[in-house]
Design a protein around this motif. Structure first.
Motif, PDB file in Angstrom:
ATOM      1  N   ALA A  48     -10.108 -10.983  -2.892  1.00  0.00           N
ATOM      2  CA  ALA A  48      -9.164 -11.091  -1.276  1.00  0.00           C
ATOM      3  C   ALA A  48      -9.578 -12.501  -0.783  1.00  0.00           C
ATOM      4  CB  ALA A  48      -8.467  -9.770  -1.263  1.00  0.00           C
ATOM      5  N   LEU A  49     -11.364 -12.408  -0.510  1.00  0.00           N
ATOM      6  CA  LEU A  49     -11.738 -13.473  -0.029  1.00  0.00           C
ATOM      7  C   LEU A  49     -11.715 -14.890   0.314  1.00  0.00           C
ATOM      8  CD1 LEU A  49     -14.076 -14.027   2.733  1.00  0.00           C
ATOM      9  CD2 LEU A  49     -15.776 -13.722   1.229  1.00  0.00           C
ATOM     10  N   TYR A  50     -11.173 -15.168  -0.790  1.00  0.00           N
ATOM     11  CA  TYR A  50     -11.400 -16.266  -1.614  1.00  0.00           C
ATOM     12  C   TYR A  50     -10.020 -16.988  -0.766  1.00  0.00           C
ATOM     13  CZ  TYR A  50     -10.649 -20.704  -4.579  1.00  0.00           C
ATOM     14  OH  TYR A  50     -10.961 -22.110  -4.791  1.00  0.00           O
ATOM     15  N   PHE A  51      -9.061 -15.993  -0.723  1.00  0.00           N
ATOM     16  CA  PHE A  51      -7.149 -15.823  -0.311  1.00  0.00           C
ATOM     17  C   PHE A  51      -7.344 -16.726   1.069  1.00  0.00           C
ATOM     18  CE2 PHE A  51      -5.887 -13.596  -4.536  1.00  0.00           C
ATOM     19  CZ  PHE A  51      -5.162 -14.652  -4.693  1.00  0.00           C
ATOM     20  N   ALA A  52      -8.215 -15.898   1.682  1.00  0.00           N
ATOM     21  CA  ALA A  52      -8.397 -16.043   2.973  1.00  0.00           C
ATOM     22  C   ALA A  52      -9.402 -17.481   3.281  1.00  0.00           C
ATOM     23  CB  ALA A  52      -9.641 -14.484   3.662  1.00  0.00           C
TER      24      ALA A  52
ATOM     25  N   GLU B 185      -9.583 -14.946  11.039  1.00  0.00           N
ATOM     26  CA  GLU B 185      -9.607 -13.097  11.620  1.00  0.00           C
ATOM     27  C   GLU B 185      -9.786 -12.669  10.173  1.00  0.00           C
ATOM     28  OE1 GLU B 185      -6.883 -10.649  13.827  1.00  0.00           O
ATOM     29  OE2 GLU B 185      -6.782 -12.046  13.599  1.00  0.00           O
ATOM     30  N   ALA B 186      -9.120 -13.460   9.192  1.00  0.00           N
ATOM     31  CA  ALA B 186      -9.452 -12.206   7.791  1.00  0.00           C
ATOM     32  C   ALA B 186      -9.916 -12.184   6.883  1.00  0.00           C
ATOM     33  CB  ALA B 186      -8.132 -12.635   7.257  1.00  0.00           C
ATOM     34  N   THR B 187     -11.136 -13.620   7.209  1.00  0.00           N
ATOM     35  CA  THR B 187     -12.089 -13.432   6.241  1.00  0.00           C
ATOM     36  C   THR B 187     -13.168 -12.957   6.753  1.00  0.00           C
ATOM     37  OG1 THR B 187     -11.671 -15.595   5.750  1.00  0.00           O
ATOM     38  CG2 THR B 187     -13.885 -15.321   5.922  1.00  0.00           C
ATOM     39  N   ALA B 188     -13.376 -12.721   8.180  1.00  0.00           N
ATOM     40  CA  ALA B 188     -14.617 -11.713   8.962  1.00  0.00           C
ATOM     41  C   ALA B 188     -14.254 -11.036   8.780  1.00  0.00           C
ATOM     42  CB  ALA B 188     -13.900 -12.332  11.178  1.00  0.00           C
TER      43      ALA B 188
ATOM     44  N   HIS C   1      -0.943 -13.740   1.791  1.00  0.00           N
ATOM     45  CA  HIS C   1       0.571 -14.405   2.373  1.00  0.00           C
ATOM     46  C   HIS C   1       0.106 -14.073   4.551  1.00  0.00           C
ATOM     47  CE1 HIS C   1       2.940 -15.043  -0.715  1.00  0.00           C
ATOM     48  NE2 HIS C   1       2.055 -13.891  -0.911  1.00  0.00           N
ATOM     49  N   ASN C   2      -1.386 -14.108   4.888  1.00  0.00           N
ATOM     50  CA  ASN C   2      -1.932 -14.138   6.191  1.00  0.00           C
ATOM     51  C   ASN C   2      -1.064 -13.012   6.828  1.00  0.00           C
ATOM     52  OD1 ASN C   2      -3.405 -16.280   6.285  1.00  0.00           O
ATOM     53  ND2 ASN C   2      -1.711 -17.671   5.625  1.00  0.00           N
ATOM     54  N   GLU C   3      -1.261 -11.495   6.128  1.00  0.00           N
ATOM     55  CA  GLU C   3      -0.907 -10.250   7.000  1.00  0.00           C
ATOM     56  C   GLU C   3      -1.846  -9.327   7.124  1.00  0.00           C
ATOM     57  OE1 GLU C   3       1.943  -9.686   7.152  1.00  0.00           O
ATOM     58  OE2 GLU C   3       3.509 -11.295   5.480  1.00  0.00           O
ATOM     59  N   ASP C   4      -2.790 -10.289   8.266  1.00  0.00           N
ATOM     60  CA  ASP C   4      -3.769  -9.949   8.670  1.00  0.00           C
ATOM     61  C   ASP C   4      -3.366  -7.909   9.035  1.00  0.00           C
ATOM     62  OD1 ASP C   4      -4.455 -12.099   8.366  1.00  0.00           O
ATOM     63  OD2 ASP C   4      -5.281 -12.340  10.540  1.00  0.00           O
ATOM     64  N   ASP C   5      -2.923  -7.496   9.576  1.00  0.00           N
ATOM     65  CA  ASP C   5      -2.707  -6.150  10.586  1.00  0.00           C
ATOM     66  C   ASP C   5      -2.536  -5.705   8.771  1.00  0.00           C
ATOM     67  OD1 ASP C   5      -2.138  -6.816  12.484  1.00  0.00           O
ATOM     68  OD2 ASP C   5      -0.486  -6.959  12.492  1.00  0.00           O
ATOM     69  N   ILE C   6      -2.162  -5.618   7.720  1.00  0.00           N
ATOM     70  CA  ILE C   6      -2.007  -4.882   6.729  1.00  0.00           C
ATOM     71  C   ILE C   6      -2.998  -4.732   5.450  1.00  0.00           C
ATOM     72  CG2 ILE C   6      -0.970  -5.024   4.323  1.00  0.00           C
ATOM     73  CD1 ILE C   6       0.946  -4.499   6.602  1.00  0.00           C
TER      74      ILE C   6
END
Length: 714
Positions: free
Chosen positions: A498-502, A509-512, A463-468
Motif C-alpha cells: 500500500a505504501l507504494y501506491f501512496a 499524508e497517506a505515506t506518513a 485511490h487517495n482515500e485517506d480517511d478510509i
C-alpha cells in the motif's frame, strides 16, 4: 457485464449502440449546449464548434443516458443543421411527450427523476407543438438547408421535426439500418379520420365511415385508426372503430405495438379498460419483448397494473433482456405495485439475462422500501449476478449506507466475493464510502481478505482515500500486506505494498500514516524511495529516509555499479547531497573498470536515465556511473555532481571519461584539481568519523558521548 438499474432502456444508449450515427452523436455531445427545464436534471454546457472547450469523458455520458435513441439522433441532426457560429439550445418540454416507439416513453417520476426526456419524438402525423425545438440558422448550412426529396420507406421511423432558416418545416427520418435522411414535412392536409380521432369527434368518425372511409386501413407507417385512438386516449373513437371492426383490436405497428400497449404506455386508463373488456390480448409484446404489464409498471400506474392482472396478464413474462414486471416495479420503488404482482404470482428471485434479480436492483439503486418487501417475501438476499456481485456488494459500491445496514441486519454474507475477488469491504474502500467501511470492518473475515490477494489498504491508498486508510489502520489491518503474485503481475513495476501506491500518487499524508503505522519502505521490487526521488519530492524523500528507506537501493532488472538512487537525482543536487549525508555510497560512483584507460564508445540506443525505456532483458554488463553521466541529459551537470561526490570520498583517481567531462568546461578545472591533490586531514577525519559512528547514529549525534569539536566534522 453490462448492468443497468435506473432503466432497462439505458443499455441501448452507449454500450450497445451500433451504426454510423454513433460517431455523429458523439460529435454532437462535444459541440451542443444542452439545457433542461427539469429541476433535478444535470446540465452540461459545452462551447460549440469554432471554440475550444472541454471534452466530455465517459462519466459525462451519464447526462444523456436517459435519452432514447431517437432523441440522440435528434441532437445530431440539430448540430448538423447549425452553423459554426450559431448557438443551439434544446429545451425539454414540460408536457408529457407523445411518441411512437417504446424507448421514448421513459419520463421523470418522483422515485426516479433520471427518466428525463429532453427531446420529444412526435407521432408520424401529430402537429408540431409551438414549444417544440426549432432551428433557424443565421447563415445557410449547405446541404442541410436543402431538404432531400425522398420518400420514407416502410422501414423508416420519423425521428425529429425542425424548421430551417427559410421557415420550411422538415422531418428527419431514420431507417432501421441506422442511416438518416431529411425531407420536407408533408403539406398535405391531415387525414380526416386522424383529425377526427385527435379531436375526439366520434360522430364525425361514424359519418366518415358511412361515406366509405376505411377505419382499419393502415397509413404508410403502419398505424391504423385504432392505434391513433388508443394513443390519443379517445375512448369514444375506440368504441366506434371496434364496433365496426372488432378484428382490429390486436393489430400491430411495424414496432409490434398493439393498441393496448400504446394506451397503457400513455396511461389512458379508460381506453385500457375498454380494450381489455373487448378482448385485447394483454400478453402481446413489442419488438423489445415488453408487455403492457411491463409498460404499466414502468409508468408506475397501479390502476392499469390491476386491470391487466385481472384480465390475464402473464406476471412473469420477461422482456428481451430478461426483465420482468417486478424488476421494473422494484426499480421505481413502488411497493404497492410489487404487492399486486407478487399476489398475482410474480417470482421474487427471477434473474434477468445478466443474473440480476429484483432484490439486486433494490440494493443497487437504494430502494429501501421494495428491498424490505422482497426480503419479507423470501427473496434470496445473497443472490449473485453473472459477475459474482451480491446485493450487499452493489449497495457498498454505490454508497447506500442504509441499504448496507438493512442487509447486514438480515444476515447478508459479507464474505462472498465477486469474480474479481473483491469483497464488499474492498469495493467500499475503493469508492471511499467511510460509513459503509465502518459497518463492514467488524464483520469481514481477515482470513478471507488475505485469500483475496489484496488488502482494502491497497485500494484506499491507490485511490487517495485517506480517511478510509486511517480507518483501516486504526482497525488493525496489516500495513505491510502485499499483493498476491497474480495481482502484482498486473502492474509493470510489480508493486506490492500500500505504501507504494501512496508514494506513486505523491500522497504525503497517506505515506506518513503508513510509515507511522510501521510500513516497511523496502518491501517492493522497485523501492518507493526511487519513485519519490524521480518525482523530485524532497518532502517525500525525507519522510522515507527517516523511516529506514534504503538510500543505496538498486533496480533488479536494471543493474548498475552504483546506487540507483544516484541515477534518479542527478538533476537535484540538494537531494543528492541529502542522500550522501544519509549514507549513500559515493565511492561506488567514482570507481570505474576502465580507470585511466580509453573507454569504449557510449551506446546511444537506450536512455539509461529513463526507467521507462528499459526492456525485460537485463544488460549483461552493469551500467557504470561515468556512462550514465555521459548521457546528453546529464552531461551538463557532470561537474557539480562530481564535486558533490568528492565531498564524501577520500583520495580517489577519476577515470578518463570523467576527466574529459571536467576538461570540457573551464570553470570545472578547480574540481579536477580537487580530485588530484591529496585530501585535507580534516576531510579525512570527517570521513573516518562517519565510517566509525555510522549514518544512523549520526542522526542523533548530539546525544553521543564525544567531544564537542567532533560534532563539527560529520
Amino acid at each position: 457485464m453490462l448492468r443497468i438499474i435506473t432503466s432497462r432502456h439505458s443499455s441501448n444508449t452507449f454500450t450497445e449502440r451500433k451504426g454510423k450515427h454513433v460517431k455523429e452523436l458523439l460529435r454532437c455531445y462535444r459541440t451542443a449546449v444542452i439545457s433542461t427545464s427539469e429541476p433535478k436534471m444535470a446540465v452540461a454546457s459545452v462551447p460549440l464548434s469554432g471554440s475550444r472547450g472541454p471534452t466530455l469523458g465517459f462519466e459525462d455520458y451519464s447526462l444523456y443516458s436517459a435519452l432514447s435513441e431517437d432523441e440522440l439522433i435528434g441532437l445530431a441532426i440539430e448540430h448538423s443543421l447549425a452553423d459554426a457560429h450559431s448557438s443551439v439550445t434544446i429545451t425539454a418540454p414540460t408536457k408529457k411527450p407523445a411518441v411512437q416507439n417504446e424507448s421514448a416513453w421513459s419520463r421523470p417520476t418522483k422515485s426516479n427523476p433520471t427518466f428525463t426526456r429532453t427531446t420529444p419524438v412526435y407521432p408520424h402525423n401529430a402537429p408540431m407543438p409551438v414549444s417544440s425545438p426549432a432551428i433557424k440558422p443565421t447563415q445557410p448550412c449547405g446541404k442541410a438547408t436543402e431538404p432531400q426529396q425522398s420518400t420514407p420507406s416502410d422501414e423508416a421511423t420519423r425521428s425529429y421535426s425542425f424548421v430551417t432558416e427559410k421557415g420550411q418545416r422538415c422531418v428527419a427520418w431514420r431507417r432501421y439500418d441506422g442511416s438518416m435522411y431529411i425531407m420536407p414535412e408533408s403539406e398535405e392536409p391531415l387525414d380526416p379520420i386522424v383529425e377526427a380521432i385527435q379531436k375526439g369527434a366520434a360522430e364525425t368518425l361514424i359519418k366518415l365511415s358511412r361515406m366509405g372511409k376505411s377505419l382499419v386501413q393502415p397509413n404508410k407507417l403502419g398505424w391504423t385508426p385504432l392505434h391513433e385512438a388508443a394513443f390519443y386516449g379517445q375512448e369514444k373513437c375506440i368504441r366506434v372503430i371496434l364496433q365496426a371492426h372488432p378484428e382490429a383490436i390486436d393489430r400491430r405497428t411495424p414496432r409490434q405495438q398493439t393498441p393496448l400497449l400504446l394506451a397503457t404506455a400513455a396511461e389512458h386508463v379508460g381506453c385500457v379498460q375498454h380494450l381489455l373488456e373487448r378482448g385485447a390480448n394483454p400478453n402481446f409484446t413489442n419488438k423489445d419483448g415488453e408487455t403492457p404489464l411491463y409498460k404499466a409498471c414502468e409508468q408506475e400506474n397501479l390502476e392499469i397494473v390491476v386491470l391487466l392482472l385481472k384480465h390475464g396478464a402473464q406476471v412473469n413474462k420477461p422482456c428481451g433482456q430478461g426483465w420482468t414486471a417486478l424488476h421494473e416495479a422494484v426499480c421505481h420503488n413502488k411497493v404497492e405495485i410489487c404487492e399486486a404482482l407478487v399476489q398475482a404470482g410474480a417470482r421474487v428471485s427471477t434473474p434477468n439475462m445478466y443474473g440480476i434479480t429484483p432484490i439486486f436492483i433494490a440494493a443497487q439503486s437504494g430502494r429501501d422500501k421494495t428491498l424490505l418487501f422482497l426480503i419479507k417475501k423470501g427473496a434470496d438476499i445473497n443472490s449473485q449476478a453473472n459477475d459474482g456481485a451480491t446485493p450487499l456488494y452493489e449497495a457498498s459500491k454505490n454508497g447506500h449506507d442504509e441499504i448496507v445496514e438493512l442487509l447486514l441486519s438480515h444476515n447478508a454474507d459479507v464474505n462472498k466475493a465477486a469474480k474479481s475477488g473483491y469483497l464488499p469491504l474492498h469495493i467500499a474502500a475503493q469508492r471511499g464510502n467511510e460509513g459503509i467501511v465502518s459497518l463492514l470492518i467488524p464483520v469481514t473475515s481477515r482470513a478471507r481478505i488475505r485469500r483475496s490477494g489484496i488488502s482494502p489498504l491497497h485500494l484506499a491508498a491507490e485511490h487517495n482515500e485517506d480517511d478510509i486508510l486511517e480507518l483501516l489502520i486504526e482497525a488493525g489491518y496489516n500495513v505491510n500486506a502485499t499483493l498476491s503474485p497474480d495481482r502484482s503481475k498486473m502492474y509493470e513495476d510489480r508493486r506490492s505494498t500500500a505504501l507504494y501506491f501512496a508514494v506513486i500518487n505523491n500522497n504525503i499524508e497517506a505515506t506518513a500514516m503508513l510509515l507511522e503505522a510501521g510500513a516497511n519502505p523496502n518491501l517492493d521490487t522497485f523501492n518507493p524511495l526511487l519513485l519519490a526521488i524521480r518525482q523530485g519530492c524532497i518532502q517525500m524523500v525525507t519522510l522515507l529516509v527517516e523511516h529506514g528507506a534504503d538510500v543505496n537501493a538498486y533496480i533488479p532488472n536494471h543493474p548498475t555499479t552504483f546506487p540507483a538512487t544516484v541515477m534518479f537525482c542527478m538533476r537535484y543536487l540538494s537531494m543528492l547531497k541529502y542522500l550522501m549525508d544519509n549514507g549513500c555510497d559515493a565511492m561506488a560512483c567514482l570507481q570505474c573498470q576502465c580507470g585511466s584507460k580509453p573507454h569504449p564508445p557510449i551506446k546511444t540506443t537506450q536512455n539509461r536515465n529513463n526507467l521507462d525505456d528499459r526492456t525485460d532483458e537485463s544488460p549483461k554488463v552493469p551500467v557504470q556511473f561515468c556512462e550514465m553521466i555521459s548521457a546528453p541529459i546529464n552531461s551538463r551537470w557532470a561537474g557539480p555532481i562530481i564535486d558533490v561526490l568528492l565531498d564524501y570520498v577520500g583520495n580517489v583517481q577519476l577515470c578518463s571519461r570523467l576527466i574529459e567531462h571536467l576538461d570540457s568546461y573551464k570553470d570545472w578545472a578547480i574540481i579536477k584539481e580537487k580530485s588530484a591533490l591529496p585530501r585535507p586531514l580534516m576531510h579525512m577525519c570527517r570521513l573516518r568519523i562517519r565510517e566509525q559512528v555510522g549514518t544512523e547514529r549520526l542522526k542523533h549525534l548530539n546525544n553521543l558521548p564525544i567531544p564537542e569539536r567532533l560534532n563539527n566534522y560529520p
